[in-house]
Design a protein around this motif. Structure first.
Motif, mmCIF file in Angstrom:
data_model
loop_
_atom_site.group_PDB
_atom_site.id
_atom_site.type_symbol
_atom_site.label_atom_id
_atom_site.label_comp_id
_atom_site.label_asym_id
_atom_site.label_seq_id
_atom_site.Cartn_x
_atom_site.Cartn_y
_atom_site.Cartn_z
ATOM 1 N N THR A 13 73.336 54.229 14.060
ATOM 2 C CA THR A 13 73.666 54.622 12.689
ATOM 3 C C THR A 13 74.582 55.839 12.704
ATOM 4 O O THR A 13 74.804 56.461 13.754
ATOM 5 N N GLU A 14 75.097 56.175 11.533
ATOM 6 C CA GLU A 14 75.882 57.390 11.374
ATOM 7 C C GLU A 14 74.995 58.467 10.752
ATOM 8 O O GLU A 14 74.197 58.188 9.867
ATOM 9 N N LEU A 15 75.151 59.703 11.232
ATOM 10 C CA LEU A 15 74.350 60.820 10.742
ATOM 11 C C LEU A 15 75.219 61.797 9.961
ATOM 12 O O LEU A 15 76.406 61.963 10.252
ATOM 13 N N LYS A 16 74.618 62.438 8.971
ATOM 14 C CA LYS A 16 75.314 63.482 8.233
ATOM 15 C C LYS A 16 75.342 64.769 9.060
ATOM 16 O O LYS A 16 74.426 65.029 9.848
ATOM 17 N N SER A 17 76.375 65.549 8.859
ATOM 18 C CA SER A 17 76.554 66.760 9.666
ATOM 19 C C SER A 17 75.465 67.800 9.424
ATOM 20 O O SER A 17 75.251 68.689 10.243
ATOM 21 N N LYS A 18 74.732 67.700 8.310
ATOM 22 C CA LYS A 18 73.687 68.680 7.992
ATOM 23 C C LYS A 18 72.296 68.235 8.439
ATOM 24 O O LYS A 18 71.304 68.915 8.134
ATOM 25 N N ARG A 19 72.204 67.092 9.129
ATOM 26 C CA ARG A 19 70.893 66.699 9.670
ATOM 27 C C ARG A 19 70.437 67.722 10.702
ATOM 28 O O ARG A 19 71.223 68.219 11.511
ATOM 29 N N LYS A 20 69.149 68.013 10.702
ATOM 30 C CA LYS A 20 68.611 69.033 11.590
ATOM 31 C C LYS A 20 68.268 68.428 12.952
ATOM 32 O O LYS A 20 67.523 67.442 13.040
ATOM 33 N N VAL A 21 68.801 69.033 14.008
ATOM 34 C CA VAL A 21 68.526 68.582 15.374
ATOM 35 C C VAL A 21 68.367 69.814 16.267
ATOM 36 O O VAL A 21 68.720 70.938 15.884
ATOM 37 N N ARG A 22 67.831 69.588 17.458
ATOM 38 C CA ARG A 22 67.754 70.645 18.454
ATOM 39 C C ARG A 22 67.992 70.038 19.828
ATOM 40 O O ARG A 22 67.788 68.840 20.048
ATOM 41 N N ASN A 23 68.436 70.870 20.773
ATOM 42 C CA ASN A 23 68.783 70.374 22.103
ATOM 43 C C ASN A 23 67.671 70.564 23.114
ATOM 44 O O ASN A 23 67.909 70.664 24.317
ATOM 45 N N GLY A 24 66.439 70.623 22.651
ATOM 46 C CA GLY A 24 65.275 70.727 23.516
ATOM 47 C C GLY A 24 64.016 70.383 22.748
ATOM 48 O O GLY A 24 64.046 70.262 21.520
ATOM 49 N N SER A 25 62.909 70.249 23.448
ATOM 50 C CA SER A 25 61.665 69.867 22.791
ATOM 51 C C SER A 25 60.630 70.982 22.740
ATOM 52 O O SER A 25 59.515 70.779 22.280
ATOM 53 N N GLY A 26 60.973 72.167 23.241
ATOM 54 C CA GLY A 26 60.023 73.272 23.234
ATOM 55 C C GLY A 26 59.794 73.809 21.827
ATOM 56 O O GLY A 26 60.640 73.677 20.937
ATOM 57 N N TYR A 27 58.646 74.441 21.634
ATOM 58 C CA TYR A 27 58.313 74.983 20.323
ATOM 59 C C TYR A 27 59.255 76.106 19.908
ATOM 60 O O TYR A 27 59.434 76.375 18.714
ATOM 61 N N ASN A 28 59.819 76.801 20.883
ATOM 62 C CA ASN A 28 60.686 77.937 20.581
ATOM 63 C C ASN A 28 62.134 77.533 20.329
ATOM 64 O O ASN A 28 62.960 78.384 20.008
ATOM 65 N N VAL A 29 62.446 76.267 20.503
ATOM 66 C CA VAL A 29 63.824 75.799 20.279
ATOM 67 C C VAL A 29 63.987 75.472 18.796
ATOM 68 O O VAL A 29 63.320 74.568 18.277
ATOM 69 N N PRO A 30 64.860 76.173 18.086
ATOM 70 C CA PRO A 30 64.981 75.964 16.629
ATOM 71 C C PRO A 30 65.833 74.730 16.297
ATOM 72 O O PRO A 30 66.688 74.307 17.075
ATOM 73 N N TYR A 31 65.583 74.180 15.131
ATOM 74 C CA TYR A 31 66.418 73.108 14.605
ATOM 75 C C TYR A 31 67.627 73.730 13.896
ATOM 76 O O TYR A 31 67.497 74.698 13.146
ATOM 77 N N LYS A 32 68.797 73.165 14.149
ATOM 78 C CA LYS A 32 70.029 73.609 13.505
ATOM 79 C C LYS A 32 70.771 72.395 12.940
ATOM 80 O O LYS A 32 70.465 71.257 13.271
ATOM 81 N N ASP A 33 71.770 72.671 12.099
ATOM 82 C CA ASP A 33 72.606 71.583 11.598
ATOM 83 C C ASP A 33 73.277 70.864 12.763
ATOM 84 O O ASP A 33 73.670 71.494 13.759
ATOM 85 N N LEU A 34 73.429 69.576 12.613
ATOM 86 C CA LEU A 34 74.042 68.772 13.670
ATOM 87 C C LEU A 34 75.423 69.297 14.040
ATOM 88 O O LEU A 34 75.793 69.338 15.225
#
Length: 221
Positions: A13-34
């Protein structure tokens, strides 16, 4: 995505640029805009011209950046391909995701481009064939209002010679040609030698003496 994954299927699928993602799975890794995770294109991908251009033109070159990220509200990592118009660009024009983390970026984009044909079809249905507008009530009328536009589009795609249009034209162009041809024939019919016959036929069908009965053309003969 969850429903597809549970059935062992991949989802693209295509994602919107404001979808929240993070580049790790740790609890301390924050979600940011794509868009904040993609800034430096490093790959290249070629694509054929879209069907709306009738297959003409040179294949277009785009630049890619691919990462595996964690999407908020989805438990498994996904593969995201960002597409750029130029190698020097720092903002992608589109983000395309696949639950198959081994899928090449070119394949991800190919699937998403193919999906665009569906959007074009619904635009043609609504703009050119009054799709979604019911001229009258009733279940049968509703079924026809939905089925007929699809039948016309299918016929235009598979048998353009029946409609006397060139194969490969867009639906909008084909319908415009058919409408213009029908209008020209109507004008010719009303404006030249057949106009007398047409007027007599209309008068016969509108005769008050035949009100409520099946219309015939004998009086116009």
């Amino acid at each position: 995505m969850e429903a597809f994954s549970e059935r062992g299927l991949n989802f693209v699928t295509e994602l919107k640029s404001k979808r929240k993602v993070r580049n790790g799975s740790g609890y301390n890794v924050p979600y940011k805009d794509l868009s904040e995770h993609f800034r430096k294109p490093h790959g290249e991908v070629y694509a054929k011209p879209l069907a709306s251009k009738r297959g003409k033109g040179r294949p277009c070159l785009r630049f890619t950046e691919t990462k595996v990220v964690q999407l908020k509200s989805y438990k498994s990592p996904i593969r995201v391909v960002a597409l750029y118009n130029k190698r020097s660009s720092r903002r992608a024009f589109g983000y395309f995701a696949s639950t198959d983390r081994t899928m090449p970026g070119a394949t991800v984009w190919k699937f998403c481009r193919a999906r665009w044909a569906i959007e074009v079809m619904f635009r043609d249905l609504k703009q050119n064939l009054s799709f979604g507008t019911l001229p009258c009530g009733g279940e049968n009328a509703s079924d026809l209002a939905v089925a007929m536009p699809f039948a016309i589009i299918t016929s235009l795609r598979l048998r353009p010679e029946i409609w006397q249009v060139e194969a490969g034209l867009t639906i909008g162009s084909s319908i415009s040609i058919v409408k213009d041809r029908a209008l020209s024939r109507s004008i010719d019919l009303l404006g030249f030698e057949c106009s007398v016959i047409l007027r007599n036929r209309v008068r016969a069908r509108r005769d008050a003496a035949r009100s409520g009965r099946k219309p015939v053309d004998q009086a116009a003969a």
